[in-house]
Design an enzyme around this catalytic site. Structure first.
Site, short mmCIF file in Angstrom:
data_model
loop_
_atom_site.label_atom_id
_atom_site.label_comp_id
_atom_site.label_asym_id
_atom_site.label_seq_id
_atom_site.Cartn_x
_atom_site.Cartn_y
_atom_site.Cartn_z
N SER A 77 0.69 -1.06 0.09
CA SER A 77 0.04 0.02 -0.06
C SER A 77 0.83 1.20 0.04
CB SER A 77 -1.00 0.04 1.17
OG SER A 77 -1.65 -1.09 1.16
N SER A 132 -17.43 5.21 -1.96
CA SER A 132 -18.03 4.67 -2.89
C SER A 132 -18.75 5.74 -4.12
CB SER A 132 -18.96 3.66 -2.99
OG SER A 132 -18.29 2.57 -2.40
N TRP A 181 -8.99 7.74 5.88
CA TRP A 181 -8.55 6.68 5.65
C TRP A 181 -7.27 6.86 4.51
CZ3 TRP A 181 -9.84 3.39 9.48
CH2 TRP A 181 -10.87 3.67 9.78
N ILE A 182 -6.39 7.53 4.90
CA ILE A 182 -5.41 8.03 3.96
C ILE A 182 -4.22 7.46 4.07
CG2 ILE A 182 -4.41 9.90 2.60
CD1 ILE A 182 -7.32 9.76 2.42
N CYS A 190 -6.51 7.46 -11.74
CA CYS A 190 -5.37 7.13 -10.74
C CYS A 190 -6.08 5.76 -10.34
CB CYS A 190 -5.22 8.38 -9.75
SG CYS A 190 -4.70 9.86 -10.54
N ALA A 197 -4.06 1.98 -9.67
CA ALA A 197 -3.61 1.46 -8.21
C ALA A 197 -4.34 0.13 -8.29
CB ALA A 197 -4.25 2.18 -7.25
N GLY A 211 -4.79 -24.85 11.67
CA GLY A 211 -5.50 -25.07 13.05
C GLY A 211 -5.29 -24.00 13.89
N GLU A 231 -9.99 1.05 -2.96
CA GLU A 231 -9.95 1.23 -4.19
C GLU A 231 -11.06 0.57 -4.84
OE1 GLU A 231 -7.85 3.15 -4.64
OE2 GLU A 231 -5.96 2.53 -3.69
N PHE A 272 -26.00 1.97 -10.73
CA PHE A 272 -25.29 2.45 -9.55
C PHE A 272 -26.55 3.50 -8.72
CE2 PHE A 272 -21.69 1.54 -12.10
CZ PHE A 272 -20.78 1.39 -10.99
#
Length: 396
Positions: A103, A150, A174-175, A250, A254, A351, A375, A395
């Protein structure tokens, strides 16, 4: 084939002979990255994961720059100019070590650097890309927001003109790399549509508090970006694109790396399970000698190497300039989903030991839960493919 011809031996590590598709330069790239990861990541990754830190991130970035792994598929400005297949092989080897390391490289090269390389001015490219390719400057990519993941078209981050300057306000969530970045590529609404900005992270009003308490991607720097009246000069805006096609292109770049990377996590888990099955004895013999275990191993190998073949095929299409975004969705959806299943099956073979950090399996499984979401979620990629197949947009 003549009767005297001799077939090559069956290789459990490469049962389909996929290595035969690779050029010597491809193998050299793969081996270089694999050796680096074995030396610099694998001895420490369990400790980093358990502590929830990536303490050597800047040092690792410089080392990755020194082997040409940052922005490696880009050309010029100190970038390696590698093929798409070579970049994919690097992603596979990095994620075989840990998704967090892959990442770091993906966000640096396929998001932040790619955005500047593709849409930036020559001045922006000269200012940022050489240092980023060398790992001296780390970049991050600000698109996702607390309330808009999204659906990036609904982003609330806004940049308004003030004379010849821009004033940027908003939050991103979440960067990856955010708290250690020297430059943030931030996407924002403007009166003229969505625009990208190359934001120096030392600009007044910019902050990047690190996100803690994660149970996935623990050996990775994850942050929030906060822009509070960040004043930027006119030359901070990326001039080459307006609208969502900028960040989405972009993301497609990725996602391609993820198609390969997920198979690295799967390979690591499969290899751990195979080695364990050969050596762990129950009922008087190795558990790999029992039919149910062999069935699991066979199914895991099937999906692992089918996924690698798919990644290779998409890489050749990217190198030929014929790779479509829908095909990237095909790869991302399949390979991450199958990689998680491989990790879960590997855990059953190990296990109780499967949940221990002495083995990589549970670490890869929990990491892949994040990879499954970022992504583009499973549902979004299903809808991308559904629209491509039917011609109908579901969508909304």
């Amino acid at each position: 084939m003549s009767a005297s011809s001799k077939l090559p031996p069956f290789d459990p590590a490469d049962p389909l002979g996929i290595d035969d598709l690779l050029e010597p330069e491809d193998l050299a790239v793969r081996d270089t990255v694999r050796s680096w990861a074995a030396d610099r990541v694998l001895p420490h990754i369990a400790e980093w994961y358990e502590s929830g830190e990536l303490p050597a991130v800047r040092e690792l970035a410089r080392e990755l720059g020194s082997i040409g792994a940052l922005g490696m598929s880009l050309t010029g400005y100190g970038c390696a100019g590698a093929t798409a297949v070579q970049y994919g092989l690097a992603c596979l080897e990095l994620e075989a070590a840990d998704s967090g390391i892959r990442s770091l490289v993906s966000v640096q090269g396929s998001l932040a650097m790619y955005a500047i390389w593709k849409f930036g001015s020559e001045e922006q490219k000269q200012r940022w890309l050489p240092g980023m390719a060398a790992g001296e400057t780390i970049g991050c990519f600000g698109l996702t927001e607390p309330d808009h993941g999204s659906d990036p078209a609904g982003m609330r981050t806004y940049a308004k003109r003030d004379g010849s300057d821009w004033v940027l306000n908003g939050r991103k969530m979440w960067i990856t790399n955010g708290s250690v970045a020297g430059v943030a590529v931030v996407w924002a609404q403007t009166d003229d549509g969505i625009r990208g900005f190359a934001v120096p992270t030392d600009a007044p009003g910019f902050s990047a508090p690190e996100i803690r308490h994660k149970w996935s991607l623990r050996a990775s720097v994850t942050s929030e970006l906060v822009m509070d009246e960040v004043r930027l000069p006119q030359d901070a805006v990326l001039p080459g694109v307006t609208g969502l096609k900028g960040p989405l292109s972009c993301l497609s770049h990725a996602r391609y790396g993820i198609v390969w990377g997920a198979m690295g996590a799967a390979r690591s888990s499969f290899e751990a399970a195979l080695d364990y099955a050969r050596t762990r004895e129950q009922f008087g013999k190795p558990i790999g000698g029992f039919q149910l275990t062999q069935a699991k191993l066979a199914d895991m190998a099937l999906e692992l190497h089918k996924g690698i073949l798919l990644a290779h095929h998409l890489g050749r299409r990217m190198d030929a300039g014929t790779l479509r975004p829908e095909q990237v969705s095909f790869g991302k959806l399949n390979n991450v989903r199958e990689a998680i299943e491989i990790c879960r099956t590997a855990r059953t073979i190990l296990g109780a030991n499967g949940i221990s950090l002495e083995y990589p399996v549970m670490r890869h499984a929990t990491n892949l839960e994040s990879v499954l979401t970022y992504e583009g979620t499973v549902e979004m990629h299903q809808l991308v493919l559904g629209k491509a197949l039917t011609g109908l947009d579901a969508f909304r």
